[in-house]
Enzyme design. Structure first.
Site, PDB file in Angstrom:
ATOM      1  N   CYS A  31      -0.924  -3.193  15.454  1.00  0.00           N
ATOM      2  CA  CYS A  31      -0.753  -2.824  14.048  1.00  0.00           C
ATOM      3  C   CYS A  31      -1.337  -3.881  13.106  1.00  0.00           C
ATOM      4  CB  CYS A  31       0.740  -2.639  13.770  1.00  0.00           C
ATOM      5  SG  CYS A  31       1.108  -2.218  12.063  1.00  0.00           S
ATOM      6  N   GLU A  81       0.801  -1.218   0.000  1.00  0.00           N
ATOM      7  CA  GLU A  81       0.000   0.000   0.000  1.00  0.00           C
ATOM      8  C   GLU A  81       0.833   1.267   0.000  1.00  0.00           C
ATOM      9  OE1 GLU A  81      -3.111  -1.972   3.204  1.00  0.00           O
ATOM     10  OE2 GLU A  81      -1.661  -0.490   3.822  1.00  0.00           O
ATOM     11  N   CYS A 124      -1.362   1.772   8.532  1.00  0.00           N
ATOM     12  CA  CYS A 124      -0.519   0.675   8.086  1.00  0.00           C
ATOM     13  C   CYS A 124      -1.234  -0.643   7.858  1.00  0.00           C
ATOM     14  CB  CYS A 124       0.471   0.344   9.185  1.00  0.00           C
ATOM     15  SG  CYS A 124       1.769   1.468   9.322  1.00  0.00           S
ATOM     16  N   CYS A 145       4.952  -7.769   7.520  1.00  0.00           N
ATOM     17  CA  CYS A 145       5.961  -7.274   8.466  1.00  0.00           C
ATOM     18  C   CYS A 145       6.155  -8.311   9.563  1.00  0.00           C
ATOM     19  CB  CYS A 145       5.496  -5.951   9.074  1.00  0.00           C
ATOM     20  SG  CYS A 145       6.663  -5.203  10.231  1.00  0.00           S
ATOM     21  N   CYS A 162       4.070  -5.838  16.158  1.00  0.00           N
ATOM     22  CA  CYS A 162       3.472  -4.879  17.098  1.00  0.00           C
ATOM     23  C   CYS A 162       1.991  -5.232  17.240  1.00  0.00           C
ATOM     24  CB  CYS A 162       3.629  -3.444  16.588  1.00  0.00           C
ATOM     25  SG  CYS A 162       5.355  -2.967  16.394  1.00  0.00           S
ATOM     26  N   CYS A 185       3.204   8.337   1.883  1.00  0.00           N
ATOM     27  CA  CYS A 185       3.664   7.333   2.845  1.00  0.00           C
ATOM     28  C   CYS A 185       3.895   6.024   2.081  1.00  0.00           C
ATOM     29  CB  CYS A 185       2.601   7.162   3.921  1.00  0.00           C
ATOM     30  SG  CYS A 185       2.945   5.844   5.085  1.00  0.00           S
TER      31      CYS A 185
HETATM   32  N1  SAH Z   1       7.940  -0.234  11.166  1.00  0.00           N
HETATM   33  C1  SAH Z   1       8.096   1.193  11.215  1.00  0.00           C
HETATM   34  C2  SAH Z   1       7.329   1.943  10.154  1.00  0.00           C
HETATM   35  C3  SAH Z   1       5.934   1.501   9.845  1.00  0.00           C
HETATM   36  S1  SAH Z   1       4.701   1.822  11.059  1.00  0.00           S
HETATM   37  C4  SAH Z   1       7.805   1.713  12.587  1.00  0.00           C
HETATM   38  O1  SAH Z   1       7.461   0.923  13.443  1.00  0.00           O
HETATM   39  O2  SAH Z   1       7.995   2.895  12.820  1.00  0.00           O
HETATM   40  C5  SAH Z   1       4.488   3.567  11.036  1.00  0.00           C
HETATM   41  C6  SAH Z   1       3.852   4.113  12.298  1.00  0.00           C
HETATM   42  O3  SAH Z   1       2.452   3.835  12.348  1.00  0.00           O
HETATM   43  C7  SAH Z   1       4.438   3.539  13.549  1.00  0.00           C
HETATM   44  O4  SAH Z   1       4.636   4.529  14.513  1.00  0.00           O
HETATM   45  C8  SAH Z   1       3.362   2.556  13.968  1.00  0.00           C
HETATM   46  O5  SAH Z   1       3.502   2.223  15.306  1.00  0.00           O
HETATM   47  C9  SAH Z   1       2.121   3.325  13.622  1.00  0.00           C
HETATM   48  N2  SAH Z   1       0.892   2.534  13.541  1.00  0.00           N
HETATM   49  C10 SAH Z   1       0.740   1.226  13.254  1.00  0.00           C
HETATM   50  N3  SAH Z   1      -0.557   0.877  13.265  1.00  0.00           N
HETATM   51  C11 SAH Z   1      -1.257   1.987  13.554  1.00  0.00           C
HETATM   52  C12 SAH Z   1      -2.645   2.270  13.724  1.00  0.00           C
HETATM   53  N4  SAH Z   1      -3.555   1.321  13.583  1.00  0.00           N
HETATM   54  N5  SAH Z   1      -2.995   3.537  14.033  1.00  0.00           N
HETATM   55  C13 SAH Z   1      -2.071   4.504  14.159  1.00  0.00           C
HETATM   56  N6  SAH Z   1      -0.752   4.306  14.012  1.00  0.00           N
HETATM   57  C14 SAH Z   1      -0.339   3.049  13.722  1.00  0.00           C
END
Ligand code: SAH
Length: 343
Positions: A117, A90, A334, A110, A114, A103
């Site tokens: 996510c 995406e 994401c 991944c 987390c 973005c």
């Molecule tokens: N792996 C990297 C980059 C991708 S995630 C990282 O962890 O920074 C980009 C950002 O979006 C990160 O801060 C992540 O924690 C956040 N993120 C993931 N899922 C999300 C969601 N559902 N709502 C808001 N932010 C989210």
């Protein structure tokens, strides 16, 4: 087939030399790809027929096709692309008062896991090549060209962990930053990592001018390990130490990202602890409203709680910003579109 977008300027010069061509052809080719933004090699009219055929035999230009698009009420557009091998990923285009921001994704799925996510719902299938990441920017720029608009800001915050695909991500940044390429200023390119410490150290030594953002989301190890398994490998002490070195060596301001999760990490104690952790760093905290993901049950803190958390940080001497939501109605966080599509 490989995309020619995979080539940094230097790599393309080398490729041409090895193929018995003149080095300066790289400048012509880059100009066609990144300034005139053509879609076929046949349009490269100042190259010999022979070189055009060689390029055609060895490369494609755009390495994927668009398979879905969602447009939000606020103008945010989310694209879903599919590569030849069926991998999908995406890209999100956002309109801000300061311009167009994109973005990009760096991996298919991944492995960081987390818990909040959506990207991690599918394990990593493979890394994206630098050209596949470059292609995301060019695909969207070609759409904006029709409105005479330019992408001024690139955030590497889509699906994937950029520092788990380090070389391709840095090549990508170098290609879009190159004066012969898209010439997007290094300070308008942000790399966001969940905190892979050895790669932060390597990045620090590279003395790049790109912005570094760290996904923090918790101010103590116990909570952070629950939200982000990477914290078990690289706990806060190690992470914060590496970041201190980075910001001193590079004289750059850091961004800490912190999503606000209702009754998880949005208590007053969390704000106070967070302020204590960040104090003394050349940094600010970006508070991010959480885009809820059906699969995991986390709930976003409401506006009042977010503002209160923000105030507490400021009162405790830490600079913070409260990000507004973008594309909430189109699952723009994401990995969300990919999850939906795969269902
Ligand atoms: N792996 C990297 C980059 C991708 S995630 C990282 O962890 O920074 C980009 C950002 O979006 C990160 O801060 C992540 O924690 C956040 N993120 C993931 N899922 C999300 C969601 N559902 N709502 C808001 N932010 C989210």
């Amino acid at each position: 087939m490989k995309t020619i977008y995979d080539y940094t300027y230097q790599d393309l010069e080398e490729y041409l030399l090895v193929s018995g061509e003149k080095k300066y052809r790289a400048k012509q080719i880059y100009s066609w790809l990144y300034k005139k933004r053509i879609d076929t090699f046949d349009e490269m009219t100042d190259l010999s027929k022979e070189l055009i055929n060689k390029l055609k035999d060895n490369f494609v230009i755009n390495p994927f096709k668009e398979i879905n698009r969602q447009i939000s009420k606020d103008g945010t557009i989310k694209f879903l692309f599919e590569a030849e091998d069926g991998s999908s990923f995406e890209t999100v285009l956002m309109h801000f008062h300061f311009g167009e921001s994109i973005c990009v994704s760096t991996q298919v799925g991944c492995n960081m896991g987390c818990t909040f996510c959506a990207s991690g719902l599918f394990k990593k299938k493979r890394d994206l090549t630098s050209g596949e990441i470059v292609g995301q920017v060019l695909y969207v720029q070609k759409i904006l060209d029709k409105e005479d608009k330019r992408i001024g800001n690139v955030v590497i915050m889509g699906t994937g962990e950029p520092f788990d695909n380090y070389d391709n991500v840095l090549n990508f940044a170098s290609i879009i930053n190159s004066d012969f390429g898209l010439a997007i200023g290094a300070r308008h390119i942000t790399i966001s990592t969940c905190g892979i410490v050895p790669k932060i150290k390597e990045f620090s030594k590279g003395k790049f001018q790109y912005n570094l953002a760290i996904s923090l989301h918790a101010s103590n190890n116990e909570l952070r390990s629950k939200l982000m398994p990477i914290n078990k490998a690289y706990p806060l002490e190690e992470l914060m130490e590496a970041l201190k070195e980075y910001s001193i060596d590079n004289n750059r301001r850091l961004t800490f990202e912190y999503i606000l999760l209702h009754n998880i990490n949005d208590y007053d104690e969390n704000a106070v602890e967070l302020a204590r952790l960040i104090k003394g760093y050349n940094a600010y905290i970006n508070l991010i409203p959480y885009n809820e993901v059906d699969e995991n049950g986390y709930v976003s803190s409401n506006d009042k709680a977010a503002l209160h958390f923000y105030d507490l940080l400021m009162k405790n001497g830490v600079k913070a910003t409260l990000r507004s939501k973008h594309g909430e109605d189109i699952d723009a966080a994401c990995g969300q579109l990919r999850v939906k599509y795969n269902k």
